[in-house]
Structures are given as C-alpha cells and as structure tokens.
Design a protein around this motif. Structure first.
Motif, mmCIF file in Angstrom:
data_model
loop_
_atom_site.group_PDB
_atom_site.id
_atom_site.type_symbol
_atom_site.label_atom_id
_atom_site.label_comp_id
_atom_site.label_asym_id
_atom_site.label_seq_id
_atom_site.Cartn_x
_atom_site.Cartn_y
_atom_site.Cartn_z
ATOM 1 N N GLY A 1 -7.668 1.101 0.547
ATOM 2 C CA GLY A 1 -6.706 1.582 1.530
ATOM 3 C C GLY A 1 -5.947 0.473 2.220
ATOM 4 O O GLY A 1 -5.068 0.742 3.039
ATOM 5 N N ASN A 2 -6.265 -0.773 1.909
ATOM 6 C CA ASN A 2 -5.554 -1.911 2.496
ATOM 7 C C ASN A 2 -5.573 -3.088 1.530
ATOM 8 O O ASN A 2 -6.220 -4.114 1.762
ATOM 9 C CB ASN A 2 -6.188 -2.322 3.827
ATOM 10 N N PRO A 3 -4.884 -2.952 0.388
ATOM 11 C CA PRO A 3 -4.848 -4.073 -0.552
ATOM 12 C C PRO A 3 -4.110 -5.254 0.060
ATOM 13 O O PRO A 3 -3.262 -5.084 0.947
ATOM 14 C CB PRO A 3 -4.071 -3.505 -1.748
ATOM 15 N N LEU A 4 -4.457 -6.444 -0.397
ATOM 16 C CA LEU A 4 -3.755 -7.646 0.035
ATOM 17 C C LEU A 4 -2.877 -8.144 -1.105
ATOM 18 O O LEU A 4 -3.357 -8.351 -2.218
ATOM 19 C CB LEU A 4 -4.738 -8.750 0.438
ATOM 20 N N VAL A 5 -1.604 -8.309 -0.798
ATOM 21 C CA VAL A 5 -0.659 -8.864 -1.758
ATOM 22 C C VAL A 5 -0.066 -10.108 -1.116
ATOM 23 O O VAL A 5 0.827 -10.029 -0.276
ATOM 24 C CB VAL A 5 0.446 -7.861 -2.125
ATOM 25 N N ASN A 6 -0.622 -11.257 -1.478
ATOM 26 C CA ASN A 6 -0.114 -12.534 -1.000
ATOM 27 C C ASN A 6 0.714 -13.148 -2.121
ATOM 28 O O ASN A 6 0.357 -13.033 -3.301
ATOM 29 C CB ASN A 6 -1.255 -13.466 -0.610
ATOM 30 N N ALA A 7 1.810 -13.769 -1.764
ATOM 31 C CA ALA A 7 2.725 -14.328 -2.761
ATOM 32 C C ALA A 7 3.047 -15.770 -2.397
ATOM 33 O O ALA A 7 3.325 -16.079 -1.231
ATOM 34 C CB ALA A 7 4.015 -13.507 -2.827
ATOM 35 N N LEU A 8 3.001 -16.631 -3.398
ATOM 36 C CA LEU A 8 3.316 -18.047 -3.208
ATOM 37 C C LEU A 8 4.467 -18.433 -4.111
ATOM 38 O O LEU A 8 4.574 -17.961 -5.246
ATOM 39 C CB LEU A 8 2.093 -18.907 -3.535
ATOM 40 N N CYS A 9 5.323 -19.318 -3.599
ATOM 41 C CA CYS A 9 6.373 -19.897 -4.437
ATOM 42 C C CYS A 9 6.413 -21.393 -4.184
ATOM 43 O O CYS A 9 6.140 -21.867 -3.069
ATOM 44 C CB CYS A 9 7.733 -19.282 -4.115
ATOM 45 N N TYR B 1 0.841 -1.197 0.000
ATOM 46 C CA TYR B 1 0.000 0.000 0.000
ATOM 47 C C TYR B 1 0.876 1.247 0.000
ATOM 48 O O TYR B 1 0.610 2.216 -0.717
ATOM 49 C CB TYR B 1 -0.925 0.006 1.214
ATOM 50 N N VAL B 2 1.944 1.209 0.803
ATOM 51 C CA VAL B 2 2.819 2.376 0.910
ATOM 52 C C VAL B 2 3.571 2.608 -0.396
ATOM 53 O O VAL B 2 3.648 3.731 -0.899
ATOM 54 C CB VAL B 2 3.812 2.185 2.077
ATOM 55 N N GLU B 3 4.156 1.553 -0.958
ATOM 56 C CA GLU B 3 4.930 1.668 -2.201
ATOM 57 C C GLU B 3 4.587 0.449 -3.062
ATOM 58 O O GLU B 3 5.218 -0.601 -2.926
ATOM 59 C CB GLU B 3 6.428 1.720 -1.884
#
Length: 750
Positions: A191-199, A114-116
């Motif tokens: 105002g609060n996106p969710l960025v979940n990452a899987l590998c 959200y910030v960057e």
C-alpha cells in the motif's frame, strides 16, 4: 481548487474576512495565520495556492530541515577536489578530474506511483532527469531503487508491473541506460511502494549552471510542454499526507509524462547552454510554476514579474490558481538577457519546443504575477521558497525498541547437516529479495549510448565519461530497512557502507553521496526519532569516510493508516575510476583461480535474510559497522585493480549469496571451505567483506596487499566445474541453483 471570480490583490485588501479553503490545501491554522502576517492581509486565492504547495512537507522540508542542516557541516572536499554544487541546488555536482564534473541526485516519487503506477514512476524518472539538465549536465544514466509489498500480495501485482514499465518506458525513450538499483519486498511497503529515481549527468566545469534570476530586465522564458490540468497539487500535496486505510481518496491527479518531449527538451537545453544564452535556469517539478518562479526570484536579485496569461495551456479553462499548482511535466524556466531572447527562441523552434516570454527580472524584491492585467500575486519570494515553516517535531526512542533489540536471532533453529545447509541456500536464493531480478531489469535498456561499462547484476553501475582517456564513474544505491528498524543510526550507516563497498569492488574511489530518506509520518515521535538517528548516523559516517552529502530528498508520510514503512534511508554513492577498461568485474571469470574472503566474519544474523526468509523474524542488533575496516577494504580493492580478476561484496544473504552470484555470472563453479561453523560462514551478514579471485601466480601479491592495508584475508578455495561445493557439507549443481534463483519473479508475475 474551486473555480471562482478572479481574486486579485486589490480584492484581498478590500475583502479581508473572506473565508478561504486553507485547510483543504493542507495548511495548518498557524501557517495560514503566518501567511496573513507576512502579507499584511489575507492571501489571494493564487497566493494561497502557491504557499500551500511550497509550504507542503514535500517542498519545504519543514519537519526534516532541522536534522538535515548537519549535512552542511561536513567538509565540501572529496578525494578528488571540491564539490562544485551541493545542498540547495537542483542536484549536486562533483569534480572528477580532467576538467570533468558529474551531477547526480536521487529523489522519490512514492505516493504518485501508488495512485497511478506507470505515470508515477515514469514522471519520477522525468523529474530527476530535468534536475540534472538544470545543472548544465548531459544525463548519461539512471537507476531505480524500488520497494514493494510481499511478492504474493494482490496490490504488489497491481503496482509492480506498472512501476517497472513506467521506469523502463520513460528511460528507454530518452535513450538513457538504467545501470542499477534494487527491488526489495517487505510487508510494510504494502500500500506504500517506494519509487526512488537517480540520474547522473556529465559536464565540464565551465558548463555549470545555477538556479537564480539575476540581472534586472532579463527575460523569463517558459519552454517545453504546455501546462495542463494533470498533476494539480501533484506530488507536493500527495507526498505530504498519510494514506488512509480506506484506500485512494482526496488525492490530486498524477502527472502524465511524455518522454519524447523530454528528449527534445534535453537536446534543446544543451544547445542553449552551448550557445551561452542562459543566465539562470530551473526545471519545473514539484509545485510547478509556484516553485520555479519563487525559487528563481529568491535566489537571484529578489524580484520578478510574471504574466500568467502568457503561459501556454493545454486546457484553456484553467484558473490562475490551477496554473500555478499544476505539475505538468517536461517544462523548464530560463532567465535570458534581452539581447539573447531571439537566439534562445530560435533554438527552441529548431527543436520544436514551444517557448514563451512570460516575465522579467525586477529590482522590487517582490514576486508579482498578473492575470490579464490584474495582479493576483504580490509576495516576497523568499517567504514562499525558503522561509516556510520549520517544525521541531517531538521525537523519542519508542518504548518497543529495547524489546525489539533484545529479541535476537541467536536462538533461532539453524540447519545442522549438509543437506539442511543446501536446502537453506536454495530457499534463500529463490527468496524475493535475493532472487534474480532480470524480469525487471530486462525491461530496461542498460547499454544504450554505448558507454555502459557495468550494469545489473554487477555490484555497481559504471559508465565511461571520456572516450579518449576512459575516465568513468561508478554508482551504487543501497538500504536494508530491517537493519534501520533495528537501529536507525547504524542502519543508515550500513546503507552507506554497502554502497561505498559496491563502488569500490569495481575499482572506483568513492567520492560523495546523495540520499533519499523514506520514512513514515513525522507526526509520530517514534518515526521522527528514526529519522533523526538516521541523519545523525549518515553525518557521522560521512565525516569519517571523507565523503560529503551533495543533496538528496526526504519522503515522509510513507504509511497507510497506522502502519509505517520500514525506515528506508537509501544512500547512493558515486565513485571515480581513472580507466574503465581496467575495472574489476563482479563474477568469477575463469576456472582454476584462487578464491579469498576479505574481512572478518562474526556471528551476525539478526535482521539477516536467513532470519527473515526462514523464520519470519526481525529482532536483535544489526551487523556491526566498522568504518575504518570499510575504508581499508575500499583502498585495497581500488589498489587491487589489475591484480584481482573479480570482486563481489558480501552483504544480504551472506557469503552463500555472494558465491552463488559470482558463480552464476559465467557459469563457473567453485569448491570452498568455510570454516568449522559452516552455517555461520555461509549466512552471517557481517560487513566490510568481499570475495575476490586472483590467478595462482598472483596469490602472494594479494596476501601482501591485504597485509599492507590491514585487511583480514581467508583462503576459501578455487573456481572451476559446474557445481558449487562447500567442502565437508554439500555439493549442488549450478543448474539447480540457477533454476531456483531465476524462477521466482517470472512465476509470481507471469
């Protein structure tokens, strides 16, 4: 942290009353008092920095671990064999047969994104990839479950392009295919996106590595990028506090990623593993050196001495506190026997990866850190890494839950005519959550490395593991936050069973899960109730389905002011398939084939996309979970490989969305009959269902297979033509459907 005169252990002992900024670093008064009790003195400023980041919500799980411990009670056996590494390690590792194992994990990078947006998302990918490397695995694919505010909101237009570019830019530069994920829109994520990452990564059983510092005299080597001022405090503090309504303020710097350095780090590390030069290894992510040193020491023989002035810096003005808190990316820490140090450093030099011996393993039971000969840290490492605060946060079913569940979708106005049904279908397929996501996925390389078998928009991502035997794995991530809001226990189970079903439709046997539990503030008893219920729901469903939890992530404080996100327990399911060349595709493959619906349709519309898109309504009870039916359906789909010409799960948007996506896959139309109540048949979101096709000659074999597994089977119609016809109701040209489906994101984000 304010720069000041060097604060040593000796100074802390002789000056016990010095005021310290513990509250500014996110510590509570009782936590600061506990640190003083552990040390028998006030902490040095460097020790205070370490405890503040390691005891943060993000790193210590202090509000969630009392609920997470039930996952450890599950059986560690999968349908293939034992789980080789699980909760507490950098990532889970699962036996998939033929001597192979896979490591996989999903984590969050919500607040930094959200910030960057670009760097927050990019370094989220970088961090999860290093978790997989640290287990001894070669990363082979990534996925990105994403959540945004309304598509037409200004802030969504600010964060979405940057987040997508960050995910794609970093993953593409690493040469890792992005094989799946989600993009979901809801006003609570504004105002609060969710960025979940899987590998996911691949290794042989004998290549497994664990995070521990054992062997007195073994050397501690920091290698990778230099340590800088970016990300000081970073995600460890940023993800442990609620955003205020007034917008960004008092937020630490977001880490800056360099995917080209990470690519060198991957190859360098894998060559080091192959040479047998590592006794223990840990990636540097949240809490940076504070985490790596304390966790390695705590999990090993319990002692380590580190010379902090030997850490390579990008900024020579950094203080010891800042070096310990920095979350600069692309760094790893290895424990190496003295005789192997020269060979280790030679491999690093070959790959142009900077490496420095910064300490060694001791038998003191203490983590001791020096700065130019002065001792600035002397702590029991377990007190930093593992024995942080445990909160039994109060939780209670909220007063509004009964009223929410009583307000079902049954009374909402429904389309009554064929034309109204057609208009509803076109409206839904064009809605942000159901529309074509290729504006996003086209920015990702889905086929680099040449082992991608399935990727978006298939039900699951699938990669080949062994090029000779064609052994492969399939992975899916899912969650419907509206269902979890209506009932968090069943909402979490619904996330699990959809992922489980998606893996099965391709022909893979589900083996295990990883989860990323995204919730609001743990200081709100209603949020903690949602969290506790979701954990309980996942545990119960995993026990019945026989799939263990290998690990995951908790992300709390996902709210702006008093507005919490929808409870979003994202569940990733990994499955194994013996031969990827025999997988079942998601879309219609040929004309003239029979179409069948597997499973039972009930009047389940509450929380549905139809209620959300057409009426802006959320209330009632979510669809019923039937774990026995899900298991039977999965077994049918796996056994049906070679018989089924296509299989696509029925979930968001109901049968209508499944038919549209199946038809648009190869532009093959269909004519179907959906029963007396066409609206319910098209738009209900009942679970444990899939649409499958077979040739005319194989129809009887499918009937027999469904009977064998006790799965209800309903003939729907046949594939063919350039239109989608619902008999007795409407016909719509696929070109018209495709135009509606594909125009939404480009029009909004152009």
């Amino acid at each position: 942290m304010q720069k000041s005169q060097l604060d040593t252990v000796a100074a802390a002992t002789s000056d016990p009353t010095r005021e310290q900024p513990w509250a500014d670093l996110g510590l509570k008064a009782d936590e600061y008092a506990k640190i003083r009790e552990i040390l028998g003195r006030r902490p040095t400023s460097s020790e205070l920095a370490m405890y503040s980041v390691m005891w943060s919500e993000h790193c210590s799980y202090k509000s969630s671990k009392v609920h997470l411990k039930q996952f450890g009670e599950l059986s560690q056996e999968t349908p293939i064999g034992p789980m080789l590494a699980g909760i507490g390690e950098n990532a889970g590792v699962i036996d998939i047969g033929q001597g192979y194992a896979v490591s996989f994990k999903v984590e969050s990078h919500n607040h930094p994104s959200y910030v960057e947006p670009y760097q927050g998302a990019a370094t989220g990918i970088g961090g999860i990839v290093r978790d997989i490397i640290a287990m001894g695995a070669r990363p082979v694919a990534v996925m990105d479950p994403l959540r945004f505010g309304p598509l037409d909101a200004d802030d969504t237009h600010r964060v979405l392009p940057g987040i997508v570019a960050g995910v794609g830019g970093y993953g593409n530069c690493l040469g890792l295919p992005n094989i799946g994920g989600e993009a979901v829109f809801d006003e609570t994520y504004l105002g609060n996106p969710l960025v979940n990452a899987l590998c996911v990564g691949v290794l042989k059983h004998e290549d497994l590595h664990l995070a521990k510092a054992s062997g007195v005299g073994n050397q501690v080597i920091l290698y990778g990028a230099r340590t800088g001022g970016d990300g000081i405090g970073g995600v460890s503090i940023l993800a442990s506090e609620t955003f205020e309504d007034t917008g960004p303020a008092k937020r630490p710097a977001v880490q800056v990623g360099d995917p080209f350095m990470e690519k060198l780090l991957i190859e360098c590390t894998l060559e080091i593993f192959a040479a047998g030069l590592v006794a223990g290894i840990q990636d540097l992510g949240g809490a940076g050196l504070s985490c790596a040193t304390s966790e390695l020491a705590s999990a090993g023989d319990g002692g380590m001495v580190v010379h902090l002035d030997k850490v390579p810096l990008r900024d020579s003005t950094l203080s010891p506190e800042e070096i310990l808190m920095s979350e600069s990316q692309e760094r790893m820490m290895a424990v190496v026997e003295p005789a192997d140090v020269e060979a280790f450093l030679a491999i690093c030099k070959k790959w142009e990866v900077e490496a420095s011996v910064i300490g060694e393993v001791t038998d003191t039971g203490r983590l001791e850190i020096d700065w130019h000969g002065e001792r600035v840290v002397d702590v029991p490492p377990r007190s930093v890494a593992h024995d942080g605060p445990t909160y039994h946060r109060p939780f209670a079913r909220p007063d509004w839950q009964d009223a929410l569940q009583a307000d079902g979708a049954e009374a909402l106005a429904r389309p009554a005519t064929g034309e109204e049904l057609k208009a509803t279908l076109l409206k839904l397929v064009a809605s942000p959550n159901l529309c074509d996501k290729s504006w996003i996925t086209d920015q990702y390389d889905r086929y680099v490395r040449g082992n991608t078998v399935l990727a978006q928009p298939s039900d699951s991502g699938m990669v080949r593991v062994d090029e000779e035997t064609n052994l492969g794995v399939a992975i899916s991530t899912d969650c419907n936050g509206r269902f979890a809001k209506l009932d968090p226990y069943f909402g979490a189970q619904l996330a699990l069973v959809e992922s489980y079903r998606n893996v099965s439709t391709g022909g893979a046997t589900p083996l295990a899960i990883s989860d990323c539990l995204n919730f609001g503030s743990p200081e709100d008893p209603a949020v903690m109730w949602q969290f506790a219920e979701a954990c309980r729901g996942l545990k119960d469903a995993c026990a019945e389905l026989g799939v263990p939890v290998t690990g995951g992530n908790v992300s709390l404080y996902n709210q702006t002011g008093e507005t919490a996100i929808l409870p979003t327990p994202v569940v990733a399911v990994l499955g194994v398939i013996e031969d990827v060349t025999r997988r079942t595709p998601s879309g219609f493959q040929a004309e003239g084939e029979r179409i069948f619906l597997l499973g039972e349709t009930r009047e389940e519309l509450s929380g549905s996309e139809w209620a959300h898109v057409v009426h802006g309504h959320l209330g009632g009870l979510p669809p019923q979970v039937d774990l026995a039916a899900e298991k039977a359906l999965s077994q049918l789909l796996v056994e049906g490989v070679g018989l089924l010409t296509s299989a696509h799960d029925v979930s968001d948007g109901g049968l209508a969305q499944t038919l549209v996506e199946s038809a648009l896959h190869r532009n093959i139309g269909a004519s179907v009959a959906v029963g007396d109540d066409a609206f319910l048949g098209l738009f209900a979101e009942s679970t444990a269902r899939a649409v499958v096709t077979v040739t005319e000659a194989d129809a009887d074999a499918l009937v027999a297979l469904a009977a064998k597994h006790g799965v209800p089977l309903t003939p729907l119609g046949r594939t063919g033509g350039s239109e989608l016809t619902v008999e007795g109701q409407f016909t719509v040209a696929l070109d018209e459907v495709r135009t509606a489906w594909s125009a939404t994101l480009p029009a909004a984000l152009a």
